[in-house]
Design an enzyme around this catalytic site. Structure first.
Site, PDB file in Angstrom:
ATOM      1  N   LEU A 109      17.302  -3.706  12.278  1.00  0.00           N
ATOM      2  CA  LEU A 109      18.413  -4.619  12.580  1.00  0.00           C
ATOM      3  C   LEU A 109      18.687  -5.524  11.383  1.00  0.00           C
ATOM      4  O   LEU A 109      19.285  -6.584  11.507  1.00  0.00           O
ATOM      5  CB  LEU A 109      18.110  -5.448  13.832  1.00  0.00           C
TER       6      LEU A 109
ATOM      7  N   THR B 127      26.018   6.993   5.958  1.00  0.00           N
ATOM      8  CA  THR B 127      27.315   7.352   5.362  1.00  0.00           C
ATOM      9  C   THR B 127      27.688   6.361   4.261  1.00  0.00           C
ATOM     10  O   THR B 127      28.572   6.651   3.458  1.00  0.00           O
ATOM     11  CB  THR B 127      28.435   7.309   6.425  1.00  0.00           C
ATOM     12  N   ASP B 128      27.024   5.194   4.240  1.00  0.00           N
ATOM     13  CA  ASP B 128      27.538   4.127   3.361  1.00  0.00           C
ATOM     14  C   ASP B 128      27.211   4.345   1.887  1.00  0.00           C
ATOM     15  O   ASP B 128      27.798   3.694   1.031  1.00  0.00           O
ATOM     16  CB  ASP B 128      27.101   2.734   3.833  1.00  0.00           C
TER      17      ASP B 128
ATOM     18  N   ASP C 154      24.718  -3.146   5.513  1.00  0.00           N
ATOM     19  CA  ASP C 154      23.990  -4.235   6.173  1.00  0.00           C
ATOM     20  C   ASP C 154      24.481  -5.593   5.701  1.00  0.00           C
ATOM     21  O   ASP C 154      24.801  -6.476   6.496  1.00  0.00           O
ATOM     22  CB  ASP C 154      22.486  -4.129   5.887  1.00  0.00           C
TER      23      ASP C 154
ATOM     24  N   GLY D 270      11.356  -5.142  10.545  1.00  0.00           N
ATOM     25  CA  GLY D 270      11.203  -3.692  10.373  1.00  0.00           C
ATOM     26  C   GLY D 270      11.801  -2.912  11.523  1.00  0.00           C
ATOM     27  O   GLY D 270      11.413  -1.785  11.794  1.00  0.00           O
ATOM     28  N   SER D 271      12.769  -3.512  12.225  1.00  0.00           N
ATOM     29  CA  SER D 271      13.291  -2.863  13.428  1.00  0.00           C
ATOM     30  C   SER D 271      14.586  -2.112  13.153  1.00  0.00           C
ATOM     31  O   SER D 271      15.149  -1.513  14.051  1.00  0.00           O
ATOM     32  CB  SER D 271      13.568  -3.922  14.487  1.00  0.00           C
TER      33      SER D 271
END
Ligand code: GLA
Length: 389
Positions: A128, A36-37, A175, A125-126
């Site tokens: 997070l 959505t960002d 992020d 690459g998770s």
């Protein structure tokens, strides 16, 4: 202390003299509000207590020397502040280099080099945000070392700029914002259209947040990510011909139903439906959390996953297996993929007394279907970047 080995490694590689600072920036998990960002919608992430640690010292010359304890076989990678361009062989160092470059593009030219050793305890690459963590960490270090006058929000915006223009991923602001603005025990309800935000205490009486890592790396994710973004832009352009809006996030569900015939391609219509409904779900979820309605919050998480699976098509068999196994268990309030998708992690809200069986049952279902193990983290919500030593 987790950070001590980073300092030790720094001294071993680059010597112990002079002022060596040790810094930390977290990773993030998004509770709801996915993809959505970049559609002018809302997101609801929080910073984690896991993240990236960096030991650093300014240099008198223009040289940059980087070393990561997560990529030891790469050894020391050298560069210079006078030759800042993305290079494939430069691997992970394109992230800190991108931020140094982006500071210059924002009128804050870095004039001296530095030596930097990193260690991250976020799985790479998770989903997070290990890369955004490195970006915000680098920005925070530059601010501290050279006295640049930048706010947490500026660090987020510059980090996103570096990711987009230097590293070629046309990401949204979530992020870097979640990391730069993280606050212990709080989720951040952010309107990405205006950057207005609100901290919402994450009071999970009797429940935990579990991150399940599929161990499937994102791989081709970046190009697919950019593709989804283009599909949303195409939907916006078509719907924009019949109703004046700036972003899909401006639409209510009812408006979308009314105006959607303007979108001619089925694929773009599905992507737009996700963007619109996910934004509305995120607004409802933040309300639910404020009213301590964890049951509703969990249901919205589940609906989010279904939409990401069926309309946005970014889940894949690994994430679906983790989530569907979680849904079957008693005591699981909600479970969904988190981050960009195409591999990476899921986030689940699990009642305390169901945590042990969650780890066991979801782990077993995953191994049986996928053929290798998933990793699980019962996580705490941490604060933003800081200088530790
Ligand atoms: C990645 C991007 C974010 C966001 C998510 C999906 O993490 O970096 O900006 O778009 O995917 O919600």
């Amino acid at each position: 202390m987790v950070w001590e080995p980073v300092l030790e490694k720094f001294k071993e590689l680059f010597g112990g003299e002079g002022d060596i600072g040790v810094y930390f920036a977290p990773g993030r998990v998004n509770l709801i509000g996915e993809h959505t960002d970049y559609n002018g919608g809302h997101v609801f992430p929080c910073a984690l207590t896991i993240g990236t640690y960096g030991a650093v010292r300014k240099r008198a010359d223009k040289k940059l020397r980087f070393y990561s304890m997560n990529f030891e076989c790469d050894g020391v990678i050298e560069s210079s502040i006078e030759a800042l361009r993305p290079e494939k062989e430069a691997g992970w160092t394109n992230y800190p280099k991108g931020v140094i470059w982006a500071f210059g593009e924002h009128g804050m030219k870095v004039e001296q080099g530095m030596d930097l050793v990193l260690f991250g305890n976020i799985p790479n690459g998770s989903g997070l945000s290990s890369s955004a963590s490195v970006e915000v960490l680098t920005g925070f270090i530059l601010k501290d070392l050279f006295g640049f006058d930048v706010s947490g929000q500026d660090l987020a915006v510059i980090g996103q700029y570096a990711e987009q223009k230097f590293n070629g991923v046309n990401c949204g602001i979530m992020d870097q914002f979640a990391i730069a603005m993280g606050k212990k025990g709080q989720a951040i309800f952010l309107d990405t259209a205006t950057l207005q935000y609100e901290y919402v205490p994450l009071k999970l009486e009797g429940a935990k947040i579990i991150i399940s890592c599929s161990n499937k790396k994102r791989g081709l994710g970046d190009s697919k990510y950019n593709e989804r973004r283009l599909e949303c832009e195409s939907a916006l352009a078509q719907i924009g011909e019949v109703i004046g809006i700036n972003a899909l996030g401006d639409l209510s569900e009812e408006q979308f139903e009314r105006y959607k015939p303007a979108i001619k391609e089925e694929i773009c219509l599905k992507r737009a439906r996700h963007a619109v409904c996910e934004n509305q779900r995120t607004i409802k979820a933040a309300e639910a959390l404020k009213h301590h309605d964890l049951a509703l919050f969990g249901k919205l998480m589940n609906d989010s996953h279904v939409s990401l699976r069926d309309d946005y098509e970014v889940t894949g068999v690994e994430l679906d297996t983790l989530v569907e196994a979680a849904w079957k268990l008693e005591g699981v309030l909600g479970s969904r993929m988190t981050g960009a998708g195409f591999g990476g992690c899921t986030v689940s809200l699990v009642k305390d007394d169901a945590v042990v069986s969650f780890l066991e049952k979801v782990g077993e279902a995953y191994r049986n279907k996928i053929g290798y193990a998933a990793d699980f983290y019962v996580v705490e919500i941490g604060g933003g970047p800081e200088k530790i030593a």
